[in-house]
Design an enzyme around this catalytic site. Structure first.
Site, mmCIF file in Angstrom:
data_model
loop_
_atom_site.group_PDB
_atom_site.id
_atom_site.type_symbol
_atom_site.label_atom_id
_atom_site.label_comp_id
_atom_site.label_asym_id
_atom_site.label_seq_id
_atom_site.Cartn_x
_atom_site.Cartn_y
_atom_site.Cartn_z
ATOM 1 N N GLY A 280 -0.409 -5.537 21.645
ATOM 2 C CA GLY A 280 -0.089 -6.803 20.998
ATOM 3 C C GLY A 280 0.301 -7.893 21.982
ATOM 4 N N SER A 281 0.686 -7.506 23.185
ATOM 5 C CA SER A 281 1.057 -8.514 24.183
ATOM 6 C C SER A 281 -0.127 -8.945 25.036
ATOM 7 C CB SER A 281 2.169 -7.970 25.092
ATOM 8 O OG SER A 281 3.347 -7.836 24.346
ATOM 9 N N SER B 241 4.937 -9.139 28.059
ATOM 10 C CA SER B 241 5.355 -7.874 27.436
ATOM 11 C C SER B 241 6.488 -8.200 26.486
ATOM 12 C CB SER B 241 5.829 -6.869 28.484
ATOM 13 O OG SER B 241 6.466 -5.779 27.837
ATOM 14 N N SER C 88 8.505 -6.288 24.798
ATOM 15 C CA SER C 88 9.733 -5.528 25.090
ATOM 16 C C SER C 88 10.231 -5.786 26.497
ATOM 17 C CB SER C 88 9.451 -4.033 24.936
ATOM 18 O OG SER C 88 8.471 -3.634 25.899
ATOM 19 N N THR D 258 7.031 -2.413 29.375
ATOM 20 C CA THR D 258 5.740 -1.708 29.369
ATOM 21 C C THR D 258 5.304 -1.450 30.810
ATOM 22 O OG1 THR D 258 5.180 -2.601 27.226
ATOM 23 C CG2 THR D 258 3.332 -1.953 28.625
ATOM 24 N N ARG E 276 3.341 -6.641 18.133
ATOM 25 C CA ARG E 276 2.049 -7.206 17.693
ATOM 26 C C ARG E 276 2.224 -8.383 16.735
ATOM 27 N NH1 ARG E 276 3.411 -2.514 15.968
ATOM 28 N NH2 ARG E 276 3.456 -1.896 13.780
ATOM 29 N N GLU F 237 -2.608 0.089 13.942
ATOM 30 C CA GLU F 237 -1.148 0.146 14.090
ATOM 31 C C GLU F 237 -0.403 -0.082 12.775
ATOM 32 O OE1 GLU F 237 0.910 -1.250 17.693
ATOM 33 O OE2 GLU F 237 -0.998 -2.079 18.320
ATOM 34 N N HIS G 62 -28.052 -3.999 19.676
ATOM 35 C CA HIS G 62 -29.007 -3.344 20.571
ATOM 36 C C HIS G 62 -28.756 -1.844 20.646
ATOM 37 C CE1 HIS G 62 -30.862 -7.005 22.271
ATOM 38 N NE2 HIS G 62 -29.701 -7.544 21.952
ATOM 39 N N LYS H 114 4.719 7.647 24.428
ATOM 40 C CA LYS H 114 5.554 7.111 25.516
ATOM 41 C C LYS H 114 6.619 8.138 25.914
ATOM 42 C CE LYS H 114 4.788 2.167 24.658
ATOM 43 N NZ LYS H 114 5.249 0.916 24.071
HETATM 44 O O1 PA5 Z 1 2.017 -3.784 18.907
HETATM 45 C C1 PA5 Z 1 2.573 -2.941 19.554
HETATM 46 O O2 PA5 Z 1 3.662 -2.495 19.241
HETATM 47 C C2 PA5 Z 1 1.940 -2.450 20.846
HETATM 48 O O3 PA5 Z 1 0.567 -2.733 20.853
HETATM 49 C C3 PA5 Z 1 2.646 -3.102 22.028
HETATM 50 O O4 PA5 Z 1 2.392 -4.472 22.066
HETATM 51 C C4 PA5 Z 1 2.234 -2.427 23.338
HETATM 52 O O5 PA5 Z 1 2.601 -1.059 23.330
HETATM 53 C C5 PA5 Z 1 2.891 -3.092 24.548
HETATM 54 O O6 PA5 Z 1 4.261 -3.217 24.366
HETATM 55 P P1 PA5 Z 1 4.962 -4.599 24.738
HETATM 56 O O7 PA5 Z 1 4.341 -5.601 23.846
HETATM 57 O O8 PA5 Z 1 6.399 -4.399 24.459
HETATM 58 O O9 PA5 Z 1 4.674 -4.846 26.177
#
Ligand code: PA5
Length: 342
Positions: free
Chosen positions: A57-58, A99, A101, A104, A151, A229, A245, A336
């Site tokens: 998501g980041s 990021s 959080s 990551t 996300r 997700e 293709h 993780k």
């Molecule tokens: O949406 C989510 O929770 C994940 O796709 C996170 O974005 C991904 O694990 C990366 O973490 P962060 O966005 O904290 O860097």
């Protein structure tokens, strides 16, 4: 006929308010612009490329920004998902480490790699190790509001990536377009919600395959990852024209277990537009459904963001349909935990 799951209250299992967060996209966009301005980032006009480093998501904000800017880009705006910068990354690149959080490991590794390269760095995060390192190194930080699933911060990540392009003089700023898109989304919110329910109903229990081209390519990927997700369901995405293709041949064996969702744009290359039509027609006999969605709106930014919001809502309907809470992502947390610290 709609079954009861299609009309289920999206809030029933939504423990962390994901629906409200998705509907707040217009506010996120405006708040992001304000936070960027407050960060007083310095232009990096000598950068020969702009690179967004992040995961999940980041990271998607980088792809979406490149798509929104489109052919107004005068330098590369690349998204790196991984531990390393590309071997060709120029010393003077402008690098954004995103990021949510701030913890990551891939993004932290790229942050260090960018320092080794002598790149100009910017960070977007809520905190974590990334914020600590940036503050210690004097790297500017665009602080993001905490308390959302990463996300759900897509609006913020999109705006910061677009800003990176302008700082690197890879494009003119698109702040005005973003602001206008926020108003557009607010006005269209109810229609978008209704359309999302309709699309999710058509996908039903099939595995969705999302197709995009140009502007809509990263949107197709966003829809896929949101269904993964939020909906905890398999989903896939592919870009056209490439998929026409190869992948199109595979539909023959799909036995109506997959739903094809074609995300086209009103301002598409005419041959791409034709490919959307013909691909859909040829897939139809083999698919559970063929769903055609066309992005409309004055600017690329508006069209892109409307599709992002629509897809996020579709994923929430699919989560409700399958009886899952959209926010927790136990599989990713377990992964993780198993990986341990690098
Ligand atoms: O949406 C989510 O929770 C994940 O796709 C996170 O974005 C991904 O694990 C990366 O973490 P962060 O966005 O904290 O860097």
């Amino acid at each position: 006929m709609a079954d009861s799951t299609e009309t289920a209250d999206l809030r029933a299992l939504d423990s962390e308010g994901m629906l409200d967060t998705v509907l707040a996209l217009p506010d996120h966009l405006r708040d992001a612009l304000w936070r960027i301005e407050s960060a007083r980032l310095k232009p990096m006009p000598d950068s020969s490329a702009a690179i967004v480093c992040g995961m999940g998501g980041s990271a998607i904000g980088g792809d979406l920004a490149a798509a929104a800017i489109g052919d107004q880009l005068t330098k590369e705006l690349l998204t790196v998902r991984g531990y390393e910068l590309p071997s060709w990354a120029p010393a003077g690149a402008a690098v954004l480490c995103s990021s949510y959080s701030g913890n990551t490991e891939e993004t932290l590794a790229c942050y260090a790699a960018a320092e080794a390269l002598g790149a100009g760095r910017v960070v977007a995060t809520t905190g974590g190790q990334l914020a600590d390192s940036a503050r210690a190194d004097g790297v500017p930080v665009v602080g993001l509001p905490s308390g959302m699933p990463p996300r759900a911060a897509v609006g913020y990540m999109f705006c910061v990536a677009a800003e990176l392009a302008s700082l690197a003089e890879a494009s003119l700023p698109i702040r005005t377009e973003i602001d206008a898109a926020a108003s557009h989304l607010e006005n269209r919110s109810e229609d978008i919600q209704a359309r999302a329910a309709e699309i999710a109903g058509l996908i039903g229990d099939a595995v969705p395959v999302f197709y995009g081209a140009g502007l809509t390519s990263p949107v197709a990927y966003r829809w896929k990852t949101q269904v993964n997700e939020n909906g905890k369901q398999p989903a896939f995405s592919s870009p056209l024209p490439e998929a026409s293709h190869n992948e199109i041949a595979g539909w023959e064996g799909s036995r109506r277990r997959l739903a094809c969702v074609l995300l086209s744009d009103v301002d598409q290359h005419p041959r791409e537009a034709r490919r959307f039509e013909v691909n859909g027609d040829l897939i139809e006999p083999h698919a559970a459904a063929v769903i055609r969605v066309k992005a409309e709106g004055v600017t690329r930014t508006t069209r892109l963001l409307e599709l992002v919001m629509l897809g996020d809502l579709v994923s929430l309907h699919l989560a409700a349909r399958h009886g899952v809470d959209p926010s927790p992502i136990e599989a990713i947390d377990a992964l993780k935990a198993r990986l341990g610290a690098p």
